[in-house]
Design an enzyme around this catalytic site. Sequence first.
Site, PDB file in Angstrom:
ATOM      1  N   GLU A 111       0.814  -1.228   0.000  1.00  0.00           N
ATOM      2  CA  GLU A 111       0.000   0.000   0.000  1.00  0.00           C
ATOM      3  C   GLU A 111       0.851   1.283   0.000  1.00  0.00           C
ATOM      4  O   GLU A 111       0.404   2.322   0.485  1.00  0.00           O
ATOM      5  CB  GLU A 111      -0.937  -0.009   1.198  1.00  0.00           C
ATOM      6  CG  GLU A 111      -1.985  -1.103   1.108  1.00  0.00           C
ATOM      7  CD  GLU A 111      -3.091  -0.889   2.113  1.00  0.00           C
ATOM      8  OE1 GLU A 111      -4.194  -0.489   1.710  1.00  0.00           O
ATOM      9  OE2 GLU A 111      -2.845  -1.100   3.316  1.00  0.00           O
ATOM     10  N   HIS A 130      -0.037   5.252   7.881  1.00  0.00           N
ATOM     11  CA  HIS A 130      -1.223   4.478   7.500  1.00  0.00           C
ATOM     12  C   HIS A 130      -1.403   3.389   8.548  1.00  0.00           C
ATOM     13  O   HIS A 130      -0.478   2.614   8.815  1.00  0.00           O
ATOM     14  CB  HIS A 130      -1.071   3.848   6.117  1.00  0.00           C
ATOM     15  CG  HIS A 130      -2.124   2.811   5.849  1.00  0.00           C
ATOM     16  ND1 HIS A 130      -3.465   3.081   6.017  1.00  0.00           N
ATOM     17  CD2 HIS A 130      -2.045   1.503   5.491  1.00  0.00           C
ATOM     18  CE1 HIS A 130      -4.167   1.995   5.749  1.00  0.00           C
ATOM     19  NE2 HIS A 130      -3.330   1.011   5.441  1.00  0.00           N
ATOM     20  N   HIS A 200     -11.324  -0.519   6.641  1.00  0.00           N
ATOM     21  CA  HIS A 200      -9.872  -0.676   6.525  1.00  0.00           C
ATOM     22  C   HIS A 200      -9.087   0.018   7.655  1.00  0.00           C
ATOM     23  O   HIS A 200      -8.497  -0.662   8.480  1.00  0.00           O
ATOM     24  CB  HIS A 200      -9.439  -0.134   5.153  1.00  0.00           C
ATOM     25  CG  HIS A 200      -8.017  -0.394   4.802  1.00  0.00           C
ATOM     26  ND1 HIS A 200      -7.571  -0.437   3.500  1.00  0.00           N
ATOM     27  CD2 HIS A 200      -6.912  -0.601   5.575  1.00  0.00           C
ATOM     28  CE1 HIS A 200      -6.269  -0.687   3.480  1.00  0.00           C
ATOM     29  NE2 HIS A 200      -5.850  -0.776   4.729  1.00  0.00           N
TER      30      HIS A 200
HETATM   31 ZN   LIG Z   1      -3.840  -0.919   5.145  1.00  0.00          ZN
END
Ligand SMILES: [Zn+2]
Length: 269
Positions: A111, A130, A200
């Site tokens: 990602e 993140h 997420h």
């Molecule tokens: Zn992630």
Amino acid sequence: MADLRALRGILRLCALLAGLVTIGGPALLAAQSRPDSFASVVSDLVTANRILAAEGILDGLGHVSVRKPGDPSRFLLARSIAPELVTADDILEYAADGEPLDAKGRDSYRERSIHSEIYRARPDVQAIVHCHTPSLIPFAASDVPMRAMYHMAAFVADGVPIFDIRKAAGVTDLLVKDAPLGRALAKTLGTKSALLMRGHGAVIIANSLPNVVGRSVYLDLNARAQLQAIQLGGRLTYVEADEAKLRMSDPNEYSRAWDLWKRKVATGR
Ligand SMILES: [Zn+2]
């Protein structure tokens, strides 16, 4: 009397020498051992990984990056490894397109487009986290907006948008694993400091590693406090944007906390 004057003279000389040692010694040592800015930023990035793991923001997954000092088109990010295990040898350099310059056969986080596309879209951003922090997941699923509960999370008062990957790309495995998805996420982030990802996690940005770590820790605490306040009931009064703006005028809003967290991860306490 002469002996007393001589004794005072000796004492003054001792005090002067002690002062020289205090001022010149450690300061001189610090100057001699000061790492260059690249090594210093790599060290801080390793520390940021360790702090975020220790504070429960990142677990085996999630990542934190920083722009490369001296070349803002590039950024630094660990290879694909659990944040708690990151060392300086794991830090890789990435080009603006999110590809590693010299990975030496090592895998990158899938990602990483989250980082590359935000850095491209937001020249003001110096560091990005993140995460999949559990306290944030309910707010990513709900239409109840995150609100700033206290001064430590003043940036929340600016609004925390939700990125719904289904609206950007239809049915996916929910991972932001290519540049178009990264661009869609960066567009949803806009000028804000944090973004929730439905099903997420979240993304937090800041102008430095200490501040992105601080914001990540306090976004988690803010989410928990807001949920508690909602459960408590009654009329809720949040921190408003005008109050938050004054609080956010401090460019080093989390420097004292950073020093503490850094000490804790260094000593293992
Ligand atoms: Zn992630």
